[in-house]
Design an enzyme around this catalytic site. Structure first.
Site, PDB file in Angstrom:
ATOM      1  N   ASN A   1      10.692   0.541   2.195  1.00  0.00           N
ATOM      2  CA  ASN A   1      10.042  -0.009   1.008  1.00  0.00           C
ATOM      3  C   ASN A   1       8.735  -0.724   1.324  1.00  0.00           C
ATOM      4  OD1 ASN A   1      10.065  -1.185  -1.887  1.00  0.00           O
ATOM      5  ND2 ASN A   1      10.043  -3.018  -0.581  1.00  0.00           N
TER       6      ASN A   1
ATOM      7  N   TYR B   1      -4.098   5.342  -1.289  1.00  0.00           N
ATOM      8  CA  TYR B   1      -2.726   5.117  -1.734  1.00  0.00           C
ATOM      9  C   TYR B   1      -2.032   6.431  -2.070  1.00  0.00           C
ATOM     10  CZ  TYR B   1       1.125   3.044  -4.421  1.00  0.00           C
ATOM     11  OH  TYR B   1       2.366   2.675  -4.888  1.00  0.00           O
TER      12      TYR B   1
END
Length: 274
Positions: A110, A179
């Site tokens: 994560n 990203y």
């Protein structure tokens, strides 16, 4: 009669990037504990000076506070400061987990790089910002998957790796190249590895959250986010971090045991059909 997920009691989960108060990582760790898992949580060792105002006001202590929540649910918790972008640190984390718990069952990648000058056109991206995003989001998940994947294979009892991606890796929108590339790469890592380790009973999936109410939304005003949500999200609200946590719990459970190699959007309908 209630319907309960099974196969979670007493399992050991590792959740990276779980130290922020308003975060997906914290909710994943807490939901796994609520489901019966013991949880190892990592954070980058943020300085309290850098905490958002609400964390400072709450007396938040990063991964130590999350560990307390897990223990309050009757499960073991081990907070570890670790840098997923450093392969040596990841190897040391795995050694610590095995030494303290004797095994690992679920690995949740994560940890993510904070927005820091990378949301600009490709021709304007600072190469250092590009490298930071790729190092944490993609390379970090690779190091974790490789090291803990080897451990899961050695144990011979299956296991689950879940990569927390983003709908950004599917949308590939302008001004998000670093990203989006990191998350699209994470999708490739997920799919390829799922095909490699399935023979060992190990499942690899990715969850792609949409707009979730976390401290990562603090860079825009609530009015700006409301406008974005009303335009792009059919369910007309941001997601709650626990809604990502519950999807993680399902994919780790016995009921999710025939699911592997998938890229699940959990986004209120924002990215339909893919």
């Amino acid at each position: 009669m209630s319907y309960a997920l099974t196969g979670l009691e007493g399992k050991v989960a590792v959740v990276t990037g779980a130290g922020r108060m308003r975060s997906i990582g914290r909710s994943i760790a807490v939901e796994l504990a609520r489901a019966g898992c013991d949880v190892v949580i990592t954070g980058s060792g943020r300085s309290p000076d850098a905490f958002p105002a609400d964390e400072k006001q709450a007396g938040w202590r990063d991964i130590e506070s999350v560990a307390e929540e897990i223990r309050a649910l009757g499960r073991r918790a081990l907070p570890v400061v670790s840098n997923v972008a450093d392969p040596d640190a990841v190897a040391a984390l795995a050694d610590t987990v095995v030494r303290e718990f004797g095994r690992v069952d679920f690995v949740i990648n994560n940890a993510g790089a904070a927005r820091a000058g990378d949301r600009v056109p490709v021709v304007d991206v600072d190469p250092a910002a590009w490298r930071k995003v790729i190092d944490v989001n993609l390379n970090g998940s690779f190091y974790m998957s490789q090291v803990f994947g080897r451990q899961l294979i050695a144990q011979g009892e299956g296991g689950t790796i879940i990569n927390i991606s983003s709908v950004g890796g599917k949308l590939m929108a302008p001004n998000t190249a670093a990203y989006a590339a990191s998350k699209a790469g994470l999708h490739a890592l997920t799919a390829a590895m799922a095909g490699e380790v399935g023979r060992y009973g190990i499942r690899v999936n990715a969850i792609c959250p949409g707009i979730v109410s976390t401290s990562r939304l603090d860079d825009l005003s609530s009015e700006q986010w409301d406008a974005i949500i009303n335009t792009y999200v059919p369910l007309k609200r941001a997601g709650a971090p626990a809604e990502i946590g519950s999807m993680v719990v399902y994919l780790c459970s016995t009921q999710g045991a025939w699911i592997s190699g998938q890229l699940y959007s959990v986004d209120g309908g924002q990215v339909a059909g893919r």
